[in-house]
Design an enzyme around this catalytic site. Sequence first.
Site, PDB file in Angstrom:
ATOM      1  N   HIS A   1      26.370  41.798  55.658  1.00  0.00           N
ATOM      2  CA  HIS A   1      27.281  40.808  55.058  1.00  0.00           C
ATOM      3  C   HIS A   1      28.482  40.520  55.950  1.00  0.00           C
ATOM      4  O   HIS A   1      29.541  41.126  55.763  1.00  0.00           O
ATOM      5  CB  HIS A   1      27.797  41.336  53.714  1.00  0.00           C
ATOM      6  CG  HIS A   1      26.791  41.279  52.613  1.00  0.00           C
ATOM      7  ND1 HIS A   1      26.596  40.147  51.860  1.00  0.00           N
ATOM      8  CD2 HIS A   1      25.927  42.201  52.141  1.00  0.00           C
ATOM      9  CE1 HIS A   1      25.650  40.382  50.951  1.00  0.00           C
ATOM     10  NE2 HIS A   1      25.222  41.621  51.102  1.00  0.00           N
TER      11      HIS A   1
ATOM     12  N   GLU B   1      30.453  38.061  55.785  1.00  0.00           N
ATOM     13  CA  GLU B   1      31.554  37.482  54.985  1.00  0.00           C
ATOM     14  C   GLU B   1      32.377  38.563  54.293  1.00  0.00           C
ATOM     15  O   GLU B   1      33.486  38.302  53.854  1.00  0.00           O
ATOM     16  CB  GLU B   1      30.977  36.473  53.974  1.00  0.00           C
ATOM     17  CG  GLU B   1      30.433  37.046  52.671  1.00  0.00           C
ATOM     18  CD  GLU B   1      29.105  37.797  52.823  1.00  0.00           C
ATOM     19  OE1 GLU B   1      28.660  38.032  53.963  1.00  0.00           O
ATOM     20  OE2 GLU B   1      28.534  38.174  51.772  1.00  0.00           O
TER      21      GLU B   1
ATOM     22  N   CYS C   1      21.844  38.154  53.418  1.00  0.00           N
ATOM     23  CA  CYS C   1      21.269  39.078  52.433  1.00  0.00           C
ATOM     24  C   CYS C   1      20.275  38.336  51.538  1.00  0.00           C
ATOM     25  O   CYS C   1      19.219  37.945  51.993  1.00  0.00           O
ATOM     26  CB  CYS C   1      22.382  39.765  51.638  1.00  0.00           C
ATOM     27  SG  CYS C   1      21.813  41.197  50.723  1.00  0.00           S
TER      28      CYS C   1
END
Lengths: 81, 252
Positions: free
Chosen positions: B203, B205, B86
Amino acid sequence: MRARVFVTLKPSVFDPQGTTVAEALHTLGYAAVKDVRQGKYFELDIDATSADEARKLASEAADKLLANPVIESYRIEVATS
Amino acid sequence: MKFAVVVFPGSNCDHDAYHAAKHVLGQDAEFVWHKETSLGGADAVILPGGFAHGDYLRTGAIARFSPIMAAVKRFAEEGGPVLGICNGFQVLLEAGMLPGAMLRNRSVKFQCEHVHISVEQTDTPFTVGCRRGQILRIPIAHGEGNYYAEPDVVDRLEKNRQVVFRYTTASGEATDEANPNGSVRNIAGLCNDARNVVGLMPHPERACELAVGSKDGLVLFESVTKFVMGSGVIFRGQSREDHPLAETVLQK
């Protein structure tokens, strides 16, 4: 010496913010506004001895930082007053 | 192996990346403040999401001047795996480590939702554990993720197989409806020429445990662990061709 740097998206690059602003103006009744392109404006107060020198420095600053050459172009005005 | 998670003023996904690496994956991980000049011997670097330096001027534009970025560049030039997520992707673009730039989303909205992306290339450190064409369901959260590059640059990216992730439908079609932000050719992520620097807007994560709705993102962290640990040899200082895993990675 004061240099004004106007950074705008290149004509080939779509400007979603400008389009949205244009639509808002249309909602206000300004049908005559055909298109809006949104950009950035910088005023650089430069310690330089000539307008050319100030322009050169502002141009370098724009190339290296103020504008992203992938999507933006810029124009510079130098005011001696 | 050890992950370095770079922390800029305004990073806000640094803890998520750290958590994924350290607690979900069980690897070593360390935060590295942007004023540092060393990555502390890390084997992989993550530039996390957030709003580095307040996104002043342009997203990622100021972060490239952070002292740590010289070390990140050096690490990347030596073949070390670098993942920009990002805002981290935006930093890589502004730092010239990946080609192109980000525009405001075509919706002019901050898009925050789960999307589907397809894994287009499996010969990068972060996708070596994926199947080609694998569909991942991963969240996005950004206002400026509308990837843009000149048509000839995009053609070159396609030709060199540098488009690593693309926005698709759940069944893997890269339609306009599946494109959340207007990115050219549905590009969600890409890699550099050497293939060791990868950036993506979604994302991974934030999708590493079922408790948060998806663990499809974990495969990126597993991949790089496999890449680094696979032969028991750390590859820093070697060119990609000399790297003991290069053949395995490139054949996949």
